[in-house]
Design an enzyme around this catalytic site. Structure first.
Site, short mmCIF file in Angstrom:
data_model
loop_
_atom_site.label_atom_id
_atom_site.label_comp_id
_atom_site.label_asym_id
_atom_site.label_seq_id
_atom_site.Cartn_x
_atom_site.Cartn_y
_atom_site.Cartn_z
N PHE A 266 22.39 -36.40 -5.11
CA PHE A 266 23.64 -36.41 -5.78
C PHE A 266 23.17 -35.68 -7.02
CE2 PHE A 266 27.35 -39.29 -7.15
CZ PHE A 266 28.23 -38.43 -7.37
N ILE A 313 18.35 -44.32 0.33
CA ILE A 313 17.60 -44.16 -0.90
C ILE A 313 16.90 -45.91 -0.84
CG2 ILE A 313 17.28 -44.26 -3.51
CD1 ILE A 313 19.58 -42.30 -3.32
N GLY A 314 15.46 -45.61 -0.84
CA GLY A 314 14.68 -46.82 -1.24
C GLY A 314 14.61 -47.65 -0.05
N GLY A 316 12.91 -46.48 3.11
CA GLY A 316 11.55 -45.92 3.72
C GLY A 316 10.46 -47.10 3.82
N SER A 317 10.05 -47.03 4.78
CA SER A 317 8.98 -48.19 4.84
C SER A 317 7.67 -48.15 3.97
CB SER A 317 8.26 -47.99 6.34
OG SER A 317 7.61 -46.88 6.69
N CYS A 319 8.28 -46.64 1.00
CA CYS A 319 9.17 -46.51 -0.31
C CYS A 319 8.81 -47.61 -1.28
CB CYS A 319 10.43 -46.34 0.05
SG CYS A 319 11.44 -45.85 -1.43
N ASP A 358 18.59 -41.96 7.27
CA ASP A 358 17.16 -41.59 7.02
C ASP A 358 16.26 -42.78 6.54
OD1 ASP A 358 14.67 -40.56 6.44
OD2 ASP A 358 15.54 -39.47 4.66
N GLY A 407 3.59 -41.95 1.96
CA GLY A 407 4.79 -41.27 1.44
C GLY A 407 4.57 -40.23 0.62
N ARG A 418 10.09 -33.71 -4.68
CA ARG A 418 11.09 -34.50 -3.73
C ARG A 418 11.49 -35.50 -5.06
NH1 ARG A 418 11.69 -39.24 -0.85
NH2 ARG A 418 12.95 -38.71 0.93
P1 IMP Z 1 10.56 -44.78 7.47
O1 IMP Z 1 10.98 -44.23 8.63
O2 IMP Z 1 11.19 -46.17 7.05
O3 IMP Z 1 9.11 -44.58 7.17
O4 IMP Z 1 11.17 -43.93 6.32
C1 IMP Z 1 10.83 -42.25 6.42
C2 IMP Z 1 11.72 -41.88 4.91
O5 IMP Z 1 11.31 -42.41 3.78
C3 IMP Z 1 11.45 -40.24 4.78
O6 IMP Z 1 12.37 -39.76 5.66
C4 IMP Z 1 12.21 -40.26 3.31
O7 IMP Z 1 13.53 -40.12 3.12
C5 IMP Z 1 11.62 -41.51 2.85
N1 IMP Z 1 10.42 -41.16 2.00
C6 IMP Z 1 9.21 -40.66 2.23
N2 IMP Z 1 8.17 -40.63 1.39
C7 IMP Z 1 8.40 -41.20 0.55
C8 IMP Z 1 8.03 -41.98 -0.59
O8 IMP Z 1 6.90 -41.77 -1.05
N3 IMP Z 1 8.90 -42.97 -1.32
C9 IMP Z 1 10.18 -43.17 -0.94
N4 IMP Z 1 10.77 -42.71 0.11
C10 IMP Z 1 9.80 -41.77 0.93
#
Ligand code: IMP
Length: 500
Positions: A266, A313-314, A316-317, A319, A358, A407, A418
């Site tokens: 944003f 936002i926030g 991600g596994s 993240c 995402d 990440g 990013r």
């Molecule tokens: P996951 O599928 O839960 O592992 O989430 C993957 C998503 O986490 C990615 O597509 C990004 O949007 C986000 N992401 C990737 N790297 C990071 C990071 O280092 N910190 C926070 N979010 C991340």
């Protein structure tokens, strides 16, 4: 006074779907999972569609050319990671676009001056028994011979024997020339009872190998995601700093769709990047934007011309953004808020802008929930990082196999663009992601097949055979913490636990 919303922000595990009437002709084999990917006018078709609603995350540990090929062959699309030099990323895109099913670039190559010991070492590394012998040992050098396990007996041949003394030389090899079709190559293989057929150019340089075992391969991939020239579709990540160099290189390499990769989309940086791309390429280059978590973010990027909008936002596994910055929103609430804004935008303008959920998918049923909540397609990092095709190393850890998954905001990836907050840039002030392991899960194909089977079963229970129908009909309930416990096996002694 700041605004405080009354509603809790929630995540997928807090919801369940209620079943709808399933009619007799609503069966899993009828379910279609194709979905629009880029902006289109009501009553028209999206010019870019996915055959399955899966995309792989713009991450070093997830989306390289190998993953992109495997996923597109199964109907989804990868966004090749952007946290690498422009030329390397463009080269990866080029490799996906020039991939021809059945024509495999040779990954085991030596020169005639190498020895049997080198052959055995290479076989150990690649697991492949066919080695191309080229003048310079490169995969596209002049082909001088082949070595397969039929060319040597370890018990009879000293390991320091030079390859030139036992390889099958060119004058005894049946080969095909550039331009041969896969059908023709397979005919030659069958006619001459070969296991592999090298394809060479007019100067004798190796182009590819065709293997007998791949004969039926294309029939096993009915959902392959192809462009009008029958090449696999490929996406690529970009950032809001170096897009003036990166975008032209990626377009030149053949990328079908781009996506801005940012933890917070944003921003005026994203608006400016979209404007530059539209000014220079009109509507011939598709660009997704994000990530956002609410209607305000969606409307801003829709206004700025994004072709699709990514949510999350926030969640991600890997993240830790929420812990570090206190920014984010439960993924389920974010998807529903953005889906509502997408529908309002359609009502107002007659334009449909697909949205992508995402991150944060843990169980396969979360995939169905995200689609039911309004996502047109999904993006996963962790899910794909577990597969053979992911770039992370496979490691044996405490008796189990795991793969590395880190990440983009971790110190390992250092993708500062990013997490760019403007200003001078060039470095990350603090980490927003971790470096981790995920349990190894084997090949992509079998895993994706199992996940799709579960999504289809859920959709059938909800009386739906397409994603739009599922979204119209889905009825969701919030579950209490105790009913979540009720949802797993409970009050029994599980045999697998007892045996462990
Ligand atoms: P996951 O599928 O839960 O592992 O989430 C993957 C998503 O986490 C990615 O597509 C990004 O949007 C986000 N992401 C990737 N790297 C990071 C990071 O280092 N910190 C926070 N979010 C991340």
């Amino acid at each position: 006074m700041s605004v405080v919303f009354d509603q809790l922000s929630r995540t997928f595990s807090e919801f369940l779907l209620l079943p709808n009437l399933t009619s007799v002709d609503c069966t899993p084999d009828k379910v279609q999972l194709d979905s629009p990917m880029v902006r289109f006018k009501k009553e028209e078709e999206s010019p870019l569609r996915l055959n399955i609603p899966f995309t792989s995350a713009i991450m070093q540990a997830v989306s390289d050319d190998k993953m992109a090929i495997a996923l597109a062959r199964n109907g989804g699309l990868s966004f090749i990671y952007g946290s690498q030099p422009v030329e390397r990323q463009a080269e990866m895109v080029h490799r996906v676009k020039s991939y021809k099913a059945g024509f495999v670039p040779s990954d085991s190559n030596l020169t005639p001056d190498h020895t049997l010991a080198d052959i055995l070492d290479l076989k150990e590394q690649t697991g492949h028994s066919t080695v191309a012998i080229t003048d310079d040992g490169s995969p596209d050098g002049k082909l001088l011979g082949l070595v397969t396990s039929r060319d040597y007996r370890i018990s009879r041949l000293s390991t320091d024997t030079k390859i030139r003394d036992f390889m099958t030389p060119m004058d005894q090899i049946i080969y095909a020339e550039a331009g041969v079709s896969l059908t023709e190559a397979n005919d030659i293989i069958w006619e001459h009872k070969l296991n592999q057929l090298p394809v060479i150019d007019k100067d004798g340089h190796l182009l590819a190998l065709v293997f007998r075992k791949d004969y039926d391969d294309h029939k096993e991939n009915p959902l392959e995601l192809l462009d009008s020239h029958k090449r696999l579709l490929c996406g690529a990540g970009i950032n809001t700093r170096d897009y003036k160099e990166r975008v032209p290189a990626l377009v030149e390499a053949g990328a079908d769709v781009l996506c801005m990769d940012s933890s917070d989309g944003f921003s005026e940086w994203q608006r400016d990047c979209l404007a530059w791309i539209h000014k220079n390429y009109g509507s011939s280059v598709y660009v997704g934007a994000g990530n956002v978590v609410d209607a305000e973010g969606f409307n801003y990027l829709a206004e700025a011309g994004a072709d699709f909008i990514k949510i999350g936002i926030g969640g991600g596994s890997i993240c830790i953004t929420r812990e570090q910055k206190g920014i984010g929103c439960g993924q389920a609430s974010a998807v529903m808020a953005v889906a509502k804004a997408r529908d309002a935008w359609l009502e107002k303008t007659g334009e449909y802008i697909p949205i992508c959920s995402d991150g944060g998918i843990v169980y396969d049923y979360h995939m169905a929930l995200a689609l039911a909540m309004g996502a047109d397609f999904l993006m996963f990092g962790r899910y794909f990082a577990r597969f053979d095709e992911a770039p992370g190393r496979l490691i044996s850890l405490k008796g189990s196999y795991v793969k590395e998954y880190w990440g983009e905001g971790s110190n390992r990836a250092r993708n500062w663009q990013r997490y760019d907050a403007g200003g001078k840039g060039g470095r990350m002030a603090f980490e927003e992601g971790v470096d981790s392991y995920v349990p190894y899960a084997g090949p992509l194909k079998e895993n994706v097949r199992a996940s799709l089977a579960k999504i289809k079963a859920t959709m059938v229970s909800c009386g739906s055979i397409s994603i739009p129908e599922f979204q119209r009909k889905a009825r969701l309930v919030v579950v209490s913490p105790t009913s979540i416990v009720e949802g797993g096996a409970h009050d029994v002694i599980r045999k697998e636990n007892e045996l462990r």
